[in-house]
Design a protein around this motif. Structure first.
Motif, mmCIF file in Angstrom:
data_model
loop_
_atom_site.group_PDB
_atom_site.id
_atom_site.type_symbol
_atom_site.label_atom_id
_atom_site.label_comp_id
_atom_site.label_asym_id
_atom_site.label_seq_id
_atom_site.Cartn_x
_atom_site.Cartn_y
_atom_site.Cartn_z
ATOM 1 N N SER A 17 0.767 -1.284 0.185
ATOM 2 C CA SER A 17 -0.206 0.035 0.123
ATOM 3 C C SER A 17 0.950 1.352 0.096
ATOM 4 O O SER A 17 2.007 1.061 0.493
ATOM 5 N N LEU A 18 0.127 2.332 -0.459
ATOM 6 C CA LEU A 18 1.040 3.611 -0.423
ATOM 7 C C LEU A 18 -0.118 4.597 -0.110
ATOM 8 O O LEU A 18 -1.223 4.364 -0.683
ATOM 9 N N ARG A 19 0.031 5.771 0.260
ATOM 10 C CA ARG A 19 -0.826 6.978 0.577
ATOM 11 C C ARG A 19 -0.291 8.155 -0.236
ATOM 12 O O ARG A 19 0.753 8.612 0.274
ATOM 13 N N LEU A 20 -0.723 8.623 -1.208
ATOM 14 C CA LEU A 20 -0.432 9.632 -1.968
ATOM 15 C C LEU A 20 -1.186 10.982 -1.254
ATOM 16 O O LEU A 20 -2.162 11.103 -0.922
ATOM 17 N N PHE A 67 -8.549 1.770 -4.659
ATOM 18 C CA PHE A 67 -7.978 3.181 -4.383
ATOM 19 C C PHE A 67 -9.107 3.748 -3.565
ATOM 20 O O PHE A 67 -10.140 3.254 -4.005
ATOM 21 N N THR A 68 -8.673 4.439 -2.793
ATOM 22 C CA THR A 68 -9.490 5.508 -1.929
ATOM 23 C C THR A 68 -9.463 6.972 -1.941
ATOM 24 O O THR A 68 -8.230 7.307 -1.486
ATOM 25 N N LEU A 80 -4.807 10.084 -1.862
ATOM 26 C CA LEU A 80 -5.179 8.718 -2.584
ATOM 27 C C LEU A 80 -4.670 7.501 -1.695
ATOM 28 O O LEU A 80 -3.374 7.440 -1.799
ATOM 29 N N GLN A 81 -5.421 6.786 -1.248
ATOM 30 C CA GLN A 81 -4.924 5.440 -0.494
ATOM 31 C C GLN A 81 -5.001 4.490 -1.543
ATOM 32 O O GLN A 81 -5.854 4.144 -1.826
ATOM 33 N N MET A 82 -3.802 3.676 -1.806
ATOM 34 C CA MET A 82 -3.800 2.901 -2.838
ATOM 35 C C MET A 82 -3.372 1.422 -2.132
ATOM 36 O O MET A 82 -2.210 1.432 -1.453
ATOM 37 N N ASN A 83 -4.371 0.437 -2.154
ATOM 38 C CA ASN A 83 -4.204 -0.909 -1.409
ATOM 39 C C ASN A 83 -4.072 -1.792 -2.660
ATOM 40 O O ASN A 83 -4.585 -1.668 -3.786
ATOM 41 N N SER A 84 -3.280 -3.040 -2.235
ATOM 42 C CA SER A 84 -3.324 -4.272 -2.903
ATOM 43 C C SER A 84 -2.650 -3.889 -4.416
ATOM 44 O O SER A 84 -3.021 -4.131 -5.487
ATOM 45 N N GLU A 88 1.367 -3.142 -12.379
ATOM 46 C CA GLU A 88 0.699 -2.276 -13.596
ATOM 47 C C GLU A 88 0.283 -1.024 -12.948
ATOM 48 O O GLU A 88 -0.178 -0.297 -13.771
ATOM 49 N N ASP A 89 0.260 -0.905 -11.775
ATOM 50 C CA ASP A 89 0.048 0.449 -11.208
ATOM 51 C C ASP A 89 1.277 1.308 -11.096
ATOM 52 O O ASP A 89 1.047 2.484 -10.905
ATOM 53 N N THR A 90 2.131 0.951 -11.684
ATOM 54 C CA THR A 90 3.556 1.663 -11.738
ATOM 55 C C THR A 90 3.138 2.922 -12.707
ATOM 56 O O THR A 90 2.779 2.686 -13.929
ATOM 57 N N ALA A 91 3.514 3.898 -12.267
ATOM 58 C CA ALA A 91 3.276 5.133 -13.093
ATOM 59 C C ALA A 91 3.495 6.589 -12.268
ATOM 60 O O ALA A 91 3.766 6.552 -11.064
#
Length: 121
Positions: A17-20, A67-68, A80-84, A88-91
């Motif tokens: 996970s990452l949070r932007l 994503f949330t 932007l909370q990104m889980n799992s 292919e989410d690399t960008a």
């Protein structure tokens, strides 16, 4: 005028996970719809999610459920909370401000400089 600065990107393993964070400056922040977009190498910039000032959200189909998007109008921040996460989410992920509920990049008025997200397999 709205100035946007993204942060929180980095390298993460698949499934992580990452949070932007997008920090906005400008007195009119609360009058803008906020969006997140992303652009992978060699590909067009694509819509990820958007949020109205009242918190109403909309997601691209491939991100929904993982994503949330959220915003704190008192702090002029968008998240932007990104889980799992998947490779292919690399960008490069961009924050944007606009006045229309659209996935069209050309309809957004202000953009940040982007933050790199890399998901390793």
């Amino acid at each position: 005028q709205v100035h946007l600065v993204e942060s929180g990107g980095g390298l993460v393993q698949a499934g992580g996970s990452l949070r932007l964070t997008c920090a906005a400056s400008g007195r009119t922040f609360t009058s803008y719809l906020m969006g997140w977009f992303r652009q992978a190498p060699g590909k067009e910039r694509e819509f990820v999610a958007r949020i109205w000032t009242d918190g109403l959200t909309y997601y691209a189909a491939s991100m929904k459920g993982r994503f949330t998007i959220s915003r704190d109008n008192a702090k002029n921040m968008v998240y932007l909370q990104m889980n799992s996460l998947k490779p292919e989410d690399t960008a490069v992920y961009y924050c944007a401000a606009g006045r229309k509920a659209t996935a069209n990049v050309y309809e957004y008025d202000y953009w940040g400089q982007g933050t790199q997200v890399t998901v390793s397999s």
